[in-house]
Design an enzyme around this catalytic site. Structure first.
Site, PDB file in Angstrom:
ATOM      1  N   THR A   1      75.340 107.845  -7.233  1.00 12.63           N
ATOM      2  CA  THR A   1      74.656 109.113  -6.992  1.00 12.63           C
ATOM      3  C   THR A   1      74.067 109.184  -5.597  1.00 12.63           C
ATOM      4  OG1 THR A   1      74.122 109.334  -9.346  1.00 12.63           O
ATOM      5  CG2 THR A   1      72.799 110.625  -7.826  1.00 12.63           C
TER       6      THR A   1
ATOM      7  N   SER B   1      79.126 104.606 -10.713  1.00  7.87           N
ATOM      8  CA  SER B   1      78.480 103.382 -11.185  1.00  7.87           C
ATOM      9  C   SER B   1      79.273 102.665 -12.275  1.00  7.87           C
ATOM     10  CB  SER B   1      77.078 103.714 -11.699  1.00  7.87           C
ATOM     11  OG  SER B   1      76.331 102.554 -11.956  1.00  7.87           O
TER      12      SER B   1
ATOM     13  N   THR C   1      73.155 103.998 -10.335  1.00  6.57           N
ATOM     14  CA  THR C   1      72.057 103.460 -11.146  1.00  6.57           C
ATOM     15  C   THR C   1      72.485 102.994 -12.533  1.00  6.57           C
ATOM     16  OG1 THR C   1      71.495 105.695 -11.921  1.00  6.57           O
ATOM     17  CG2 THR C   1      70.347 104.878  -9.965  1.00  6.57           C
ATOM     18  N   ASP C   2      73.585 103.539 -13.071  1.00  7.79           N
ATOM     19  CA  ASP C   2      73.947 103.211 -14.453  1.00  7.79           C
ATOM     20  C   ASP C   2      74.302 101.741 -14.644  1.00  7.79           C
ATOM     21  OD1 ASP C   2      73.484 105.793 -15.238  1.00  7.79           O
ATOM     22  OD2 ASP C   2      75.582 106.411 -15.186  1.00  7.79           O
TER      23      ASP C   2
END
Length: 320
Positions: free
Chosen positions: A13, A56, A89-90
């Site tokens: 992101t 991610s 971030t995942d």
């Protein structure tokens, strides 16, 4: 003397573009494009390495290993003070821990990302990236291992976890807190890890699957992992490390085939422990050969188990 920090980009992101309709194209921006959008510190020299540009959840052991080699290459440059890795971030917590457990170097390695895109109102891209660069250049973060920097806070890679799907305060370390904060470019550290486990990585990482334990669960998913040639299985158990009784025969069959099985807990805090004696309890599974995984969550246990299996024919229980 000016510090030098290498910025390695992997997508996510933090490097995304708005493509309309409320959708983002993840990892669309190069490192140069991302840096051009941010007011990066002018007292620190930045070297940019565009490594991969992926969402991610496109990360896997192969890409993590490529990233590790890129990090090691930069760390071997004596002029480089530290590394910043931008990441989705995942899966940020998984990559951060993988690097932490496979890189033995005193220089800071920082993994960061963002919950909002560079074009979003109130984006956290610029503050997270800027703070991470300051952290990578900080002498006080030497010999701490890989850390995650998010929303001004510094987290140990072993315990950091994404705890909110969208909020800017997206990461936390339940029960352990954060190591410190970055305030107006100043890095403050309040605690450091006592031990830093690190293992060589000389062979490809084997398949290790995570299987969640829940009421009424049977051995179907365990049998599927065995058929898929998994070398290890991580069970995410309940409480102190319990599995449903219908899972036990399949667990035993996996152990009999030489597959390493590790039990973790779905609880946010606490250790697995042989507290009960019934079928499927931690004590019962341990007596069968299941390794009790301490306070590791299932994702981190999977990474550690894969690294250990790539190095050792037998995994010693004490390593967990």
């Amino acid at each position: 003397m000016m510090k030098k920090v290498t910025l390695i980009t992997t997508g996510g992101t933090i490097a995304s573009k708005d493509i309309g309709g409320g959708l983002l194209s993840s990892g669309a921006l190069s490192g140069e494009q991302l840096a051009a959008l941010c007011k990066l510190p002018d007292d620190i020299e930045i070297k940019i390495v565009d490594l991969i540009q992926v969402p991610s959840m496109f990360m896997d052991f192969e890409k993590m290993s490529v990233l590790r080699e890129a990090v090691l290459n930069e760390l071997n440059d004596e002029s480089v003070s530290g590394i910043v890795i931008t990441h989705g971030t995942d899966s940020l917590e998984e990559t951060a821990y993988f690097l932490d457990v496979t890189i033995d170097n005193k220089k800071p390695v920082i993994v960061t990302g963002s919950q909002r895109s560079p074009e979003d109102e109130g984006t956290d891209v610029y503050s997270n990236l800027r703070n991470s660069i300051y952290a990578a250049a900080a002498e006080i973060l030497k010999d701490v291992g890989t850390v995650a920097v998010f929303n001004e806070r510094i987290y140990s890679a072993k315990y950091v976890k994404k705890v909110h799907a969208s909020n800017l305060q997206g990461f936390h370390s339940f029960g352990y807190g954060y190591l410190g904060i970055i305030d107006n470019g100043v890095v403050n550290i309040y605690q450091k890890p006592v031990n830093h486990e690190c293992y060589p990585l000389e062979h490809p990482l084997p398949r290790v699957d995570i299987i969640k334990c829940y009421t009424g669960a049977d051995g179907f998913l365990i049998e599927a992992a065995v058929q898929a040639s998994a070398k290890g299985i991580v069970l995410e158990g309940a409480g102190r490390g319990q599995a449903a009784p219908k899972m036990v025969d399949a667990i035993q069959a996996a152990l009999d085939k030489g597959i390493t099985v590790v039990m973790t807990t779905s609880a946010e805090e606490g250790h697995v422990h042989p507290s009960y004696s019934y079928v499927g309890s931690g004590h019962d599974l341990m007596s069968r050969g299941v390794i009790l995984g301490g306070d590791f969550d299932s994702k981190k246990a999977r990474i550690k188990l894969a690294v250990l299996l790539s190095n050792f024919e037998e995994v010693i229980q004490d390593l967990f």
